[in-house]
Motif scaffolding. Sequence first.
Motif, short mmCIF file in Angstrom:
data_model
loop_
_atom_site.label_atom_id
_atom_site.label_comp_id
_atom_site.label_asym_id
_atom_site.label_seq_id
_atom_site.Cartn_x
_atom_site.Cartn_y
_atom_site.Cartn_z
N VAL A 1 -61.47 -50.21 -7.46
CA VAL A 1 -61.32 -50.25 -6.01
C VAL A 1 -61.71 -51.64 -5.55
O VAL A 1 -62.89 -52.01 -5.63
CB VAL A 1 -62.21 -49.19 -5.33
CG1 VAL A 1 -61.98 -49.20 -3.82
CG2 VAL A 1 -61.94 -47.80 -5.91
N PHE A 2 -60.75 -52.41 -5.08
CA PHE A 2 -61.01 -53.80 -4.75
C PHE A 2 -61.37 -54.00 -3.29
O PHE A 2 -60.86 -53.30 -2.40
CB PHE A 2 -59.77 -54.66 -5.05
CG PHE A 2 -59.60 -54.96 -6.51
CD1 PHE A 2 -58.89 -54.10 -7.33
CD2 PHE A 2 -60.14 -56.10 -7.06
CE1 PHE A 2 -58.73 -54.37 -8.68
CE2 PHE A 2 -59.98 -56.39 -8.40
CZ PHE A 2 -59.28 -55.53 -9.21
N LEU B 1 -63.13 -61.52 -6.21
CA LEU B 1 -62.90 -60.11 -5.92
C LEU B 1 -63.96 -59.25 -6.59
O LEU B 1 -64.28 -59.44 -7.77
CB LEU B 1 -61.52 -59.68 -6.44
CG LEU B 1 -60.31 -60.35 -5.79
CD1 LEU B 1 -59.07 -60.16 -6.67
CD2 LEU B 1 -60.06 -59.77 -4.41
N CYS B 2 -64.46 -58.32 -5.82
CA CYS B 2 -65.42 -57.35 -6.31
C CYS B 2 -64.69 -56.03 -6.50
O CYS B 2 -63.89 -55.64 -5.63
CB CYS B 2 -66.53 -57.22 -5.26
SG CYS B 2 -67.51 -55.74 -5.31
N GLY C 1 -53.23 -61.71 1.35
CA GLY C 1 -54.52 -61.72 2.02
C GLY C 1 -55.38 -60.50 1.79
O GLY C 1 -56.45 -60.36 2.39
N GLN C 2 -54.92 -59.61 0.90
CA GLN C 2 -55.66 -58.38 0.62
C GLN C 2 -56.04 -58.31 -0.85
O GLN C 2 -55.49 -59.03 -1.68
CB GLN C 2 -54.81 -57.16 0.98
CG GLN C 2 -54.38 -57.09 2.43
CD GLN C 2 -55.54 -56.99 3.38
OE1 GLN C 2 -56.48 -56.22 3.15
NE2 GLN C 2 -55.51 -57.75 4.46
N ALA D 1 -44.84 -57.75 -2.04
CA ALA D 1 -46.22 -57.93 -2.50
C ALA D 1 -46.20 -58.51 -3.89
O ALA D 1 -45.15 -58.66 -4.52
CB ALA D 1 -46.97 -56.59 -2.51
N LEU D 2 -47.40 -58.81 -4.39
CA LEU D 2 -47.59 -59.17 -5.79
C LEU D 2 -47.97 -57.89 -6.53
O LEU D 2 -48.92 -57.21 -6.15
CB LEU D 2 -48.71 -60.21 -5.92
CG LEU D 2 -49.07 -60.67 -7.33
CD1 LEU D 2 -47.90 -61.46 -7.94
CD2 LEU D 2 -50.33 -61.51 -7.32
N TYR D 3 -47.22 -57.55 -7.56
CA TYR D 3 -47.50 -56.36 -8.34
C TYR D 3 -48.17 -56.77 -9.65
O TYR D 3 -47.61 -57.51 -10.45
CB TYR D 3 -46.22 -55.56 -8.59
CG TYR D 3 -45.75 -54.89 -7.32
CD1 TYR D 3 -44.97 -55.58 -6.40
CD2 TYR D 3 -46.14 -53.59 -7.02
CE1 TYR D 3 -44.58 -54.97 -5.21
CE2 TYR D 3 -45.76 -52.97 -5.84
CZ TYR D 3 -44.99 -53.68 -4.93
OH TYR D 3 -44.61 -53.08 -3.76
N LEU D 4 -49.37 -56.27 -9.82
CA LEU D 4 -50.20 -56.64 -10.96
C LEU D 4 -50.32 -55.47 -11.93
O LEU D 4 -50.50 -54.33 -11.53
CB LEU D 4 -51.60 -57.04 -10.49
CG LEU D 4 -51.68 -58.31 -9.65
CD1 LEU D 4 -53.02 -58.36 -8.92
CD2 LEU D 4 -51.50 -59.54 -10.51
N CYS D 5 -50.23 -55.82 -13.19
CA CYS D 5 -50.45 -54.86 -14.25
C CYS D 5 -51.77 -55.21 -14.92
O CYS D 5 -52.07 -56.40 -15.12
CB CYS D 5 -49.29 -54.96 -15.24
SG CYS D 5 -49.56 -54.15 -16.82
#
Lengths: 115, 112
Positions: free
Chosen positions: B101-102, B88-89, A40-41, A87-91
């Motif tokens: 910075v999201f 997403l911005c 949700g973030q 969490a989901l870890y994104l590269c």
Amino acid sequence: DAGVTQSPTHLIKTRGQQVTLRCSPKSGHDTVSWYQQALGQGPQFIFQYYEEEERQRGNFPDRFSGHQFPNYSSELNVNALLLGDSALYLCASSLKPGQGRYEQYFGPGTRLTVT
Amino acid sequence: EDKVVQSPLSLVVHEGDTVTLNCSYEVTNFRSLLWYKQEKKAPTFLFMLTSSGIEKKSGRLSSILDKKELFSILNITATQTGDSAIYLCAPHASQGAQKLVFGQGTRLTINP
């Protein structure tokens, strides 16, 4: 043209354990950034690597560390896992600063669950 | 501290409607602003805006950046169910590195 790849896709760990996530950047890119996305973030910046060095770090504790290899691939290590690390870890890969292009391209992510 | 606020957080519309997504930001060493679409996992790059003005993509998506008032707008016209996603911005802040910075994102749902 290969895009950004990450492994593994999913991972389940127990509190206190350590985990290593891997990323290969898009062809032609030399910079890797890691982000953590809680449910949700929006993604939160962890750190960025280019020329095999950590260049900038977000507000994450020292339990989070990384490495970049000569072939530009990167690892994210998290020690002493907490439930909140789930969490989901994104590269994301990009060109290093000064190249005039700031777009970051994301991999599919690694879903980490800490129990 | 860097801050990005997106609004609305959630939006439900019917197919064919036009939507406007908002993003306001406060970041140090601002360089550009990027918009991403996130459907399942990986955010997909949509736009990068470096100057105040308008940029279009695919004909139905357009975005405006106002560097004086520190906001950006993403417009989607003639929406389709495939536009359902989180948008997403991400302002790009440069301090020797390239940090995005999201914001929290806007969850857009298009009903047929």
